[in-house]
Scaffold this active site. Sequence first.
Site, short mmCIF file in Angstrom:
data_model
loop_
_atom_site.label_atom_id
_atom_site.label_comp_id
_atom_site.label_asym_id
_atom_site.label_seq_id
_atom_site.Cartn_x
_atom_site.Cartn_y
_atom_site.Cartn_z
N ASP A 9 -3.89 -12.32 -94.33
CA ASP A 9 -4.99 -11.86 -95.18
C ASP A 9 -5.01 -12.60 -96.52
O ASP A 9 -3.99 -13.09 -97.00
CB ASP A 9 -4.81 -10.36 -95.50
CG ASP A 9 -5.17 -9.47 -94.34
OD1 ASP A 9 -5.29 -9.98 -93.21
OD2 ASP A 9 -5.31 -8.25 -94.56
N ASP A 10 -6.20 -12.58 -97.13
CA ASP A 10 -6.40 -12.94 -98.54
C ASP A 10 -6.40 -14.43 -98.85
O ASP A 10 -6.62 -14.82 -99.98
CB ASP A 10 -5.39 -12.24 -99.46
CG ASP A 10 -5.52 -10.73 -99.46
OD1 ASP A 10 -6.51 -10.23 -98.90
OD2 ASP A 10 -4.62 -10.05 -99.98
N HIS A 63 -12.83 -8.74 -102.00
CA HIS A 63 -11.84 -7.69 -101.67
C HIS A 63 -12.19 -6.32 -102.25
O HIS A 63 -11.34 -5.61 -102.78
CB HIS A 63 -10.44 -8.11 -102.15
CG HIS A 63 -9.33 -7.55 -101.29
ND1 HIS A 63 -8.88 -6.25 -101.42
CD2 HIS A 63 -8.59 -8.10 -100.30
CE1 HIS A 63 -7.89 -6.05 -100.54
NE2 HIS A 63 -7.72 -7.15 -99.85
N HIS A 149 0.35 -12.09 -95.44
CA HIS A 149 -0.57 -12.65 -96.45
C HIS A 149 -0.16 -14.09 -96.75
O HIS A 149 0.94 -14.30 -97.27
CB HIS A 149 -0.52 -11.82 -97.73
CG HIS A 149 -0.96 -10.40 -97.54
ND1 HIS A 149 -0.16 -9.45 -96.94
CD2 HIS A 149 -2.13 -9.79 -97.85
CE1 HIS A 149 -0.83 -8.30 -96.90
NE2 HIS A 149 -2.02 -8.48 -97.44
#
Length: 196
Positions: A9-10, A63, A149
């Site tokens: 993620d991210d 986000h 992440h």
Amino acid sequence: KPMIALTFDDGPGKDTGRLLDALEKYNARATFFMLGNNAKRYPKEIQRMKELNCELGNHSTSHPQLTKLSEEGIKKEIQTTSGYIHDAAGADPTVMRPPYGAVNALVKQTVGLPMIFWSVDTLDWKTKNVESTVNSILNAKDGDIILLHDIHKASVDAAIEAIPKMIEKGFQIVTVSEMAEAKGKTLELGVKYFSF
């Protein structure tokens, strides 16, 4: 063979390239749930994900908690990121992960993609500890979706260490969609998936 899906993620981030090197080396694949603001900054990494048959995923643009947005706001968050990913890879994301795992009826009907959650939370963002993250991955079972992440160096280091170890244990490291297909599941739009 048993299989797991590593999901990140991210990102993309400055260490994503090293992660892609490791995936390529071990013929493994991952699913990347990207933030629009980072997707815009790292188009080469996204192009390479596509070349390595990794899965392109949408994690919104900024986000937010999607449950606090209007239908218009949700669409904008998803479509902006999909646009950046398409610009970089010539392909659209096939899956999405709602930030914070926050979902309601409006989110379900608006995102227009299958929603992928996770069955193993490594807490990598919290511990930033390579060893504990590696151990979380190594304890995964067949069908698990593992949350990581790629914006954290320690998380990328942990994945790079864990990938060959999982392969030695007899696991295939595949994308979420590949795992769903192998387990006989058809991913449906707006439906939540935690593992297969």
